[in-house]
Design an enzyme around this catalytic site. Structure first.
Site, short mmCIF file in Angstrom:
data_model
loop_
_atom_site.label_atom_id
_atom_site.label_comp_id
_atom_site.label_asym_id
_atom_site.label_seq_id
_atom_site.Cartn_x
_atom_site.Cartn_y
_atom_site.Cartn_z
N GLN A 94 0.85 -1.20 0.00
CA GLN A 94 0.00 0.00 0.00
C GLN A 94 0.88 1.25 0.00
O GLN A 94 1.05 1.90 1.02
CB GLN A 94 -0.89 -0.03 1.25
N PHE A 95 1.42 1.60 -1.17
CA PHE A 95 2.29 2.77 -1.25
C PHE A 95 1.54 4.06 -0.91
O PHE A 95 2.15 5.05 -0.50
CB PHE A 95 2.95 2.89 -2.62
N THR A 96 0.22 4.05 -1.02
CA THR A 96 -0.56 5.26 -0.74
C THR A 96 -0.52 5.66 0.73
O THR A 96 -0.95 6.76 1.07
CB THR A 96 -2.01 5.11 -1.21
#
Length: 147
Positions: A78-80
């Site tokens: 989950q790079f966000t």
């Protein structure tokens, strides 16, 4: 690293119409990697999450950990979680590039497996649909850069 850990009754991830990972009781872990993270960071965070005591005991107190309830983990990259929200359109330059993030994502999962847990996962960089039934709800935020 940053992680959003939700206690779940069950959770699953679907990619291109096929379920690629699913668990019963346990943790849904949304995991983000920063450019400054290391293998040591991944191991420490995995240990901390695996030891987290948020499952209820016989007195309805959050006193049991994942091992005590026979739980599993569903880990989703989950790079966000490293979004810069200073403007209306988030920027993601605070997230690690795949050449660093993928090995640390995999190290995190490997450490959880070394501890004896079943670990399911999504696919790094894929468009995923994640479903879960939150239990509680109980959701805990982790950021290895903050005490």
């Amino acid at each position: 690293m940053r992680a959003v850990v939700t206690r779940v009754k069950h959770a699953s991830v679907t990619i291109e119409g096929a379920v690629t990972g699913q668990i019963g009781e346990g943790y849904l872990v949304l995991l983000g990697v920063a450019p400054t993270d290391t293998e040591e960071t991944a191991v420490k965070l995995a240990d901390k999450i695996c030891n987290l005591r948020v499952f209820e005991d016989e007195n309805e107190k959050m006193n049991r950990n994942l091992e005590q309830v026979g739980g599993s983990l569903l880990v989703i990259s989950q790079f966000t979680l490293f979004a810069d929200t200073s403007s209306r359109r988030p920027g993601f330059s605070g997230a690690a590039k795949p050449d660093l993030a993928i090995p640390l994502y995999e190290k995190f999962m490997a450490r959880c497996r070394e501890r004896g847990f079943a670990v399911e996962h999504g696919e790094f960089g894929a468009k995923m649909e994640v479903e879960s039934l939150n239990h509680g709800p109980v959701t805990i935020l982790f950021d290895t850069e903050k005490p």
